[in-house]
Write a protein that holds these residues in place. Structure first.
Motif, PDB file in Angstrom:
ATOM      1  N   PHE A  47       0.829  -1.204   0.000  1.00 23.95           N
ATOM      2  CA  PHE A  47       0.000   0.000   0.000  1.00 23.95           C
ATOM      3  C   PHE A  47       0.860   1.250   0.000  1.00 23.95           C
ATOM      4  O   PHE A  47       2.018   1.217   0.417  1.00 23.95           O
ATOM      5  N   ASN A  48       0.277   2.361  -0.442  1.00 26.31           N
ATOM      6  CA  ASN A  48       0.975   3.649  -0.426  1.00 26.31           C
ATOM      7  C   ASN A  48       1.006   4.274   0.955  1.00 26.31           C
ATOM      8  O   ASN A  48       1.985   4.888   1.338  1.00 26.31           O
ATOM      9  N   THR A  49      -0.091   4.172   1.714  1.00 25.09           N
ATOM     10  CA  THR A  49      -0.171   4.826   3.019  1.00 25.09           C
ATOM     11  C   THR A  49      -0.479   3.813   4.115  1.00 25.09           C
ATOM     12  O   THR A  49      -1.019   2.732   3.854  1.00 25.09           O
ATOM     13  N   LYS A  50      -0.156   4.186   5.341  1.00 25.53           N
ATOM     14  CA  LYS A  50      -0.414   3.317   6.478  1.00 25.53           C
ATOM     15  C   LYS A  50      -1.915   3.167   6.721  1.00 25.53           C
ATOM     16  O   LYS A  50      -2.380   2.106   7.127  1.00 25.53           O
ATOM     17  N   GLU A  51      -2.686   4.233   6.459  1.00 21.71           N
ATOM     18  CA  GLU A  51      -4.133   4.180   6.669  1.00 21.71           C
ATOM     19  C   GLU A  51      -4.775   3.154   5.726  1.00 21.71           C
ATOM     20  O   GLU A  51      -5.656   2.392   6.142  1.00 21.71           O
ATOM     21  N   GLU A  52      -4.355   3.145   4.458  1.00 23.25           N
ATOM     22  CA  GLU A  52      -4.888   2.167   3.506  1.00 23.25           C
ATOM     23  C   GLU A  52      -4.556   0.741   3.944  1.00 23.25           C
ATOM     24  O   GLU A  52      -5.398  -0.151   3.866  1.00 23.25           O
ATOM     25  N   SER A  53      -3.335   0.547   4.419  1.00 18.66           N
ATOM     26  CA  SER A  53      -2.938  -0.797   4.849  1.00 18.66           C
ATOM     27  C   SER A  53      -3.728  -1.234   6.080  1.00 18.66           C
ATOM     28  O   SER A  53      -4.142  -2.386   6.179  1.00 18.66           O
ATOM     29  N   GLN A  54      -3.980  -0.309   7.015  1.00 19.17           N
ATOM     30  CA  GLN A  54      -4.753  -0.653   8.209  1.00 19.17           C
ATOM     31  C   GLN A  54      -6.196  -0.987   7.848  1.00 19.17           C
ATOM     32  O   GLN A  54      -6.761  -1.956   8.358  1.00 19.17           O
ATOM     33  N   ASN A  55      -6.798  -0.218   6.951  1.00 20.13           N
ATOM     34  CA  ASN A  55      -8.168  -0.506   6.512  1.00 20.13           C
ATOM     35  C   ASN A  55      -8.255  -1.868   5.839  1.00 20.13           C
ATOM     36  O   ASN A  55      -9.202  -2.622   6.060  1.00 20.13           O
ATOM     37  N   TYR A  56      -7.277  -2.192   5.008  1.00 20.17           N
ATOM     38  CA  TYR A  56      -7.296  -3.479   4.311  1.00 20.17           C
ATOM     39  C   TYR A  56      -7.091  -4.636   5.292  1.00 20.17           C
ATOM     40  O   TYR A  56      -7.744  -5.669   5.193  1.00 20.17           O
ATOM     41  N   LEU A  57      -6.204  -4.447   6.256  1.00 26.03           N
ATOM     42  CA  LEU A  57      -5.979  -5.488   7.263  1.00 26.03           C
ATOM     43  C   LEU A  57      -7.241  -5.720   8.087  1.00 26.03           C
ATOM     44  O   LEU A  57      -7.580  -6.866   8.405  1.00 26.03           O
ATOM     45  N   ASP A  58      -7.958  -4.655   8.413  1.00 24.63           N
ATOM     46  CA  ASP A  58      -9.231  -4.795   9.127  1.00 24.63           C
ATOM     47  C   ASP A  58     -10.225  -5.610   8.310  1.00 24.63           C
ATOM     48  O   ASP A  58     -10.916  -6.484   8.837  1.00 24.63           O
ATOM     49  N   ARG A  59     -10.312  -5.325   7.007  1.00 26.06           N
ATOM     50  CA  ARG A  59     -11.204  -6.090   6.125  1.00 26.06           C
ATOM     51  C   ARG A  59     -10.781  -7.554   6.056  1.00 26.06           C
ATOM     52  O   ARG A  59     -11.623  -8.461   6.050  1.00 26.06           O
ATOM     53  N   GLY A  65     -13.353 -15.895   7.963  1.00 22.43           N
ATOM     54  CA  GLY A  65     -14.249 -17.038   7.882  1.00 22.43           C
ATOM     55  C   GLY A  65     -14.493 -17.521   6.461  1.00 22.43           C
ATOM     56  O   GLY A  65     -15.026 -18.598   6.256  1.00 22.43           O
ATOM     57  N   ASN A  66     -14.127 -16.743   5.451  1.00 19.34           N
ATOM     58  CA  ASN A  66     -14.349 -17.150   4.065  1.00 19.34           C
ATOM     59  C   ASN A  66     -13.387 -18.255   3.658  1.00 19.34           C
ATOM     60  O   ASN A  66     -12.400 -18.518   4.328  1.00 19.34           O
ATOM     61  N   ARG A  67     -13.654 -18.865   2.511  1.00 18.21           N
ATOM     62  CA  ARG A  67     -12.824 -19.967   2.049  1.00 18.21           C
ATOM     63  C   ARG A  67     -11.504 -19.475   1.464  1.00 18.21           C
ATOM     64  O   ARG A  67     -10.443 -19.981   1.796  1.00 18.21           O
ATOM     65  N   ILE A  68     -11.562 -18.476   0.573  1.00 17.65           N
ATOM     66  CA  ILE A  68     -10.354 -17.915  -0.035  1.00 17.65           C
ATOM     67  C   ILE A  68     -10.458 -16.395  -0.005  1.00 17.65           C
ATOM     68  O   ILE A  68     -11.481 -15.839  -0.368  1.00 17.65           O
ATOM     69  N   TRP A  69      -9.411 -15.749   0.420  1.00 16.85           N
ATOM     70  CA  TRP A  69      -9.312 -14.296   0.368  1.00 16.85           C
ATOM     71  C   TRP A  69      -8.261 -13.984  -0.675  1.00 16.85           C
ATOM     72  O   TRP A  69      -7.092 -14.311  -0.500  1.00 16.85           O
ATOM     73  N   GLU A  70      -8.649 -13.361  -1.769  1.00 11.88           N
ATOM     74  CA  GLU A  70      -7.710 -13.043  -2.832  1.00 11.88           C
ATOM     75  C   GLU A  70      -7.363 -11.563  -2.768  1.00 11.88           C
ATOM     76  O   GLU A  70      -8.235 -10.713  -2.771  1.00 11.88           O
ATOM     77  N   VAL A  71      -6.073 -11.284  -2.694  1.00  9.46           N
ATOM     78  CA  VAL A  71      -5.615  -9.902  -2.677  1.00  9.46           C
ATOM     79  C   VAL A  71      -5.700  -9.365  -4.098  1.00  9.46           C
ATOM     80  O   VAL A  71      -5.104  -9.911  -5.013  1.00  9.46           O
ATOM     81  N   SER A  72      -6.481  -8.326  -4.271  1.00  5.27           N
ATOM     82  CA  SER A  72      -6.676  -7.748  -5.594  1.00  5.27           C
ATOM     83  C   SER A  72      -5.898  -6.447  -5.707  1.00  5.27           C
ATOM     84  O   SER A  72      -5.995  -5.587  -4.847  1.00  5.27           O
ATOM     85  N   MET A  73      -5.111  -6.309  -6.769  1.00  6.33           N
ATOM     86  CA  MET A  73      -4.326  -5.101  -6.960  1.00  6.33           C
ATOM     87  C   MET A  73      -5.232  -3.883  -7.161  1.00  6.33           C
ATOM     88  O   MET A  73      -4.812  -2.761  -6.981  1.00  6.33           O
ATOM     89  N   ALA A  74      -6.483  -4.093  -7.519  1.00  4.98           N
ATOM     90  CA  ALA A  74      -7.420  -2.985  -7.728  1.00  4.98           C
ATOM     91  C   ALA A  74      -7.905  -2.389  -6.407  1.00  4.98           C
ATOM     92  O   ALA A  74      -8.504  -1.326  -6.396  1.00  4.98           O
ATOM     93  N   ASP A  75      -7.615  -3.060  -5.286  1.00  5.76           N
ATOM     94  CA  ASP A  75      -8.081  -2.584  -3.993  1.00  5.76           C
ATOM     95  C   ASP A  75      -7.278  -1.413  -3.443  1.00  5.76           C
ATOM     96  O   ASP A  75      -7.630  -0.834  -2.444  1.00  5.76           O
ATOM     97  N   TRP A  76      -6.165  -1.099  -4.064  1.00  6.99           N
ATOM     98  CA  TRP A  76      -5.369   0.023  -3.602  1.00  6.99           C
ATOM     99  C   TRP A  76      -4.597   0.617  -4.765  1.00  6.99           C
ATOM    100  O   TRP A  76      -4.534   0.064  -5.838  1.00  6.99           O
ATOM    101  N   ASN A  77      -4.005   1.767  -4.527  1.00 11.79           N
ATOM    102  CA  ASN A  77      -3.274   2.490  -5.567  1.00 11.79           C
ATOM    103  C   ASN A  77      -1.781   2.370  -5.354  1.00 11.79           C
ATOM    104  O   ASN A  77      -1.090   3.359  -5.226  1.00 11.79           O
ATOM    105  N   TYR A  78      -1.247   1.182  -5.293  1.00 15.39           N
ATOM    106  CA  TYR A  78       0.188   1.036  -5.110  1.00 15.39           C
ATOM    107  C   TYR A  78       0.885   1.302  -6.437  1.00 15.39           C
ATOM    108  O   TYR A  78       0.660   0.600  -7.413  1.00 15.39           O
ATOM    109  N   THR A  79       1.705   2.333  -6.477  1.00 19.38           N
ATOM    110  CA  THR A  79       2.358   2.707  -7.728  1.00 19.38           C
ATOM    111  C   THR A  79       3.731   2.078  -7.875  1.00 19.38           C
ATOM    112  O   THR A  79       4.334   2.139  -8.935  1.00 19.38           O
ATOM    113  N   GLY A  80       4.234   1.479  -6.823  1.00 22.40           N
ATOM    114  CA  GLY A  80       5.545   0.851  -6.898  1.00 22.40           C
ATOM    115  C   GLY A  80       6.660   1.851  -6.668  1.00 22.40           C
ATOM    116  O   GLY A  80       6.445   3.014  -6.374  1.00 22.40           O
TER     117      GLY A  80
END
Length: 93
Positions: A47-59, A65-80
């Motif tokens: 993630f670009n910011t700590k706030e975005e990473s904290q929100n995603y970790l909370d989610r 409880g789900n079967r598979i959690w797939e990390v989607s690059m569309a969920d954040w604006n990481y520019t590299g």
């Protein structure tokens, strides 16, 4: 639950001891996980910011409880990593 990381690696959440947020070595922040049998953390998402990473970790924690959690690059604006002037090479003699 299985977690598919941004690098395409599947991690079993039952074998993970800890999730944490850390500054990236390059730029931004990463969510990392430490498995029972390993000492080196695995990167789950970037993630670009700590706030975005904290929100995603909370989610992620709410979705355990789900079967598979797939990390989607569309969920954040990481520019590299952006090259600074020392890393940019220009031709010339």
């Amino acid at each position: 639950m299985w977690i598919k990381t941004c690098q395409g690696i599947y991690l079993n959440s039952d074998l993970i001891n800890e999730f944490f947020i850390a500054p990236s070595k390059i730029e931004g922040y990463v969510i990392s996980a430490i498995k029972n049998s390993e000492t080196r953390p695995r990167v789950v998402a970037e993630f670009n910011t700590k706030e975005e990473s904290q929100n995603y970790l909370d989610r992620l924690m709410k979705g355990i409880g789900n079967r598979i959690w797939e990390v989607s690059m569309a969920d954040w604006n990481y520019t590299g990593h952006k090259k600074d002037h020392k890393e940019t090479r220009r031709g010339g003699s």
